[in-house]
Scaffold this motif. Sequence first.
Motif, short mmCIF file in Angstrom:
data_model
loop_
_atom_site.label_atom_id
_atom_site.label_comp_id
_atom_site.label_asym_id
_atom_site.label_seq_id
_atom_site.Cartn_x
_atom_site.Cartn_y
_atom_site.Cartn_z
N LYS A 87 -26.36 -87.78 11.60
CA LYS A 87 -25.28 -88.42 10.86
C LYS A 87 -24.16 -87.41 10.64
CE LYS A 87 -24.26 -91.29 6.83
NZ LYS A 87 -24.83 -92.00 5.65
N GLY A 113 -21.80 -96.32 3.25
CA GLY A 113 -22.74 -95.39 3.86
C GLY A 113 -22.22 -93.99 4.02
N LEU A 164 -22.48 -94.59 11.55
CA LEU A 164 -23.81 -95.17 11.36
C LEU A 164 -24.46 -95.55 12.68
CD1 LEU A 164 -23.07 -97.35 8.20
CD2 LEU A 164 -24.11 -95.07 8.30
#
Length: 416
Positions: A210, A236, A201
């Motif tokens: 990402k 995430g 992240l």
Amino acid sequence: MITLTYRIETSGSIEALAAKIASDQSTGTFVAVPGETEELKTRVAARVLAIRHLPDAAQPSIPEAGGGPFKRADIDIAFPLDAIGTDLAALMTIAIGGTFSIRGLSGIRVVDMKLPEEFRGAHPGPRFGVSGSRRLTGVEGRPIIGTIVKPALGLRPHETAAMVGELIEAGVDFIKDDEKLMSPAYSPLSERVKAIMPLILDHEQKTGKKVMYAFGISHADPDEMMRNHDLVLEAGGNCAVININSIGFGGMAFLRKRSGLVLHAHRNGWDILTRHPGLGMDFQVWQQFWRLLGVDQFQINGIASKYWEPDDSFIRSFQAVTTPMFSPEDCALPVACSGQWGGQAPETYRRTGRTIDLLYLCGGGIVSHPDGPAGGVRAVLQAWQAAVEGIPLTEFAKDHAELAHSIEKFADGKAA
């Protein structure tokens, strides 16, 4: 009709055995039963559509009493949809499962399966597939380049994170837990997620890229597997490694209905089903079940694999997962893996129809590069650029040091 093609082998009559398979797997009984009528048999009975004779086998695939010759043929048998429906457990049980117990067979292999239109939409299929994998990784115009964290290293979460941090900075697109790395005592999944996801992240915040990390979440208990899934999603993450044979149809169906992650399928155990050429099941058949159930990415070995599988088999697997069953959206992203480095890029590109829609997964080919992981990533990217542009690797390597060093270390096929 659901049509299965069986490659059978017998010292008896091919025609009689084909008829027996059709009968036994649909309406056949040892004795007549109450309520059995010809109308009922006609409605639900399987029937032999075609028999294509093949050369005899010198030896039986399954040892049995008596001598040869052992006659072989491909036989097409159609099963009425009324008798099976669209349930995959019923399909596996009726059309495939029982045939292997039939007496008189010295070999049987399921080599093809054609499903009718009724299967379209009966199962969820991939949620992300090729386009979703590209969107989430941000990679266009080239293969997605990935690598693997191996459990044999015995890395604890903070040590794994250190390696992952280096790989992220190296510019890799995708990292995965090895299929054997789920939640061992030395590296519990929860601690691994806590150590790795902040790095991913943070890198995304700084660069906009990402890196996709596939965490191993497989578990025999579907509820526990969903808890593993939720750990990754809430932190995430966007991808998970699924050992599909280990969790089974039910586990996969349970997960897919609730999943927000890209489901990266590892096919460990498939070799049990297929390695003997006269027995088991072709990947072309087996992979259809898992794509219907929702696999997004499918590991299928690669060119010059470190395992037993020959290149032709890899190409057939590649073609299988990229051929639509009902629409392009039901295709899975093929994952070339197992001893890969940049050296196999030209042949992979040539033999897969000059496509760049794949995840090219290198373990040692990246992390063991002489210039470190960053050099390994650059070397693989350079190899793929050369492959697409039609430039021999040795020629391209003259102006690309990382590729040159990769060729020096891995060209003998032992180090990757």
